[in-house]
Write an enzyme that holds these catalytic residues in place. Sequence first.
Site, PDB file in Angstrom:
ATOM      1  N   THR A  31       0.854  -1.199   0.000  1.00 53.33           N
ATOM      2  CA  THR A  31       0.000   0.000   0.000  1.00 53.33           C
ATOM      3  C   THR A  31       0.887   1.246   0.000  1.00 53.33           C
ATOM      4  OG1 THR A  31      -1.969   1.007   0.988  1.00 53.33           O
ATOM      5  CG2 THR A  31      -0.321   0.166   2.517  1.00 53.33           C
ATOM      6  N   ASN A  32       0.324   2.396   0.283  1.00 56.40           N
ATOM      7  CA  ASN A  32       1.104   3.642   0.312  1.00 56.40           C
ATOM      8  C   ASN A  32       0.653   4.483   1.499  1.00 56.40           C
ATOM      9  OD1 ASN A  32      -1.205   5.372  -0.545  1.00 56.40           O
ATOM     10  ND2 ASN A  32      -1.074   4.066  -2.353  1.00 56.40           N
TER      11      ASN A  32
END
Length: 419
Positions: free
Chosen positions: A218-219
């Site tokens: 993810t980020n």
Amino acid sequence: MASESVTLLNDKRIVLGVTGSIAVYKAVDLASKLTQAGALVDVVMTASAKRFVTPLTFQSVTGRPVYDDMWTSGSSELPTHIAHVGLGEGSDLFVIAPATANTLAKLAAGAADDLLTVTALAARCPVLIAPAMDGGMYGHPATQRNLRDLQAQGVFLIEPEEGRFASGLVGKGRLPETATLLGMIRWTLSRNGPLAGRKVVVTAGGTREAIDPVRYITNRSSGKQGYAVAQAAVDAGSDVVLVTTTVGLPAPIGATMVPVASAGDMLDSVQAHIANADVLIMAAAVADFRPAEIATQKIKKSLASDDVPTIELSRTADILLAIKEQREGSGWPRVTVGFAAESHDLLDNARSKLDRKGLDLIVANDIMSTDAGFETDTNRVVLLDRSGDQQEIDLASKARIAEAVVGRVVELLSNSAPQ
Ligand code: CTP
């Protein structure tokens, strides 16, 4: 730090009717939060309400007179000296929270034997009622009939919640928490806003691309800016669909929430909701790459210490590019807005994304400063549009940035082709 005012509530005149329920203590918090948000709150109390809390409590949090007697005249704060007319006249909203079964019955029948019910009859503004009582009373056919009658009269209702009552019983009838009441007040006040009748799809959060049943890529996107945009779009009167990967942020009241995880899920969901939408605002940080294969079982490490798996990546679909193609055929959505999170060459990169993705507006976001961009409550952006216009917004809360973005959407929509 003092809480920030809410633009929609600033200088709005709100009459808060309070009746005799133990939930009156929550109305004190509501009056306080409304006042902090910038509203002018005039509280009207019934005799029963005063058995739980004194007028002084409300007066202390609102800084304004409290009204509790039908037979005394109003104050200089009101447009006329007749209290019930003065309260109803010129108010933006009449909220009754908590509303007891007895007050509901009187309001449904049009009875007017105290200041609160007389004011309700005289009010010309929208009326929003939050019932609060024990589950048996709430479920009683008479109460349910009264609620139906009130809705037929155009009154807006806040549904009570399930939970434990002061009586110790459990059921449906609890007054919701302040955040929900405030959200419903914002929703009711905004229905004639500049985006009334428009549908706006907003995306928020960082997508999660699964590696195996336990792990994902993810980020750093928190979803806060996207949620603020959704709230600003609700405040402007639109019907909002919020497609989100974020868990744990309070949902903007009135928005339809669509939880998703991966870029692929988000694309499907945006496509499903966009067909009749006027506006798409892509605030989500969509992954560009995902694991080519998702392991169906947890990837285990072996005893050999140099055994490290390799994760092969493949590209995700670009949602805005897919919508661009769709839009070229159908003309919908009328307006698309993207975000550009950049660590360098902010304006050049943003402008090239605006062109490539066929956007009407792009919100360029420098993610390298600590007080703007990911995870913070503030942001600093530049809004770029197709005409070459460039609007810099200096450090501001994500709510204020969202209002600026939605303000530009209102302008762009009014310039777009008629339906
Ligand atoms: N976006 C999208 N689909 C993707 C990636 C991004 O729709 N697969 C959208 C984002 O929601 C944002 C805009 O495109 O509104 C720009 O996203 P950004 O990550 O800044 O740009 P990318 O196109 O991914 O380019 P790069 O990562 O190379 O900067």
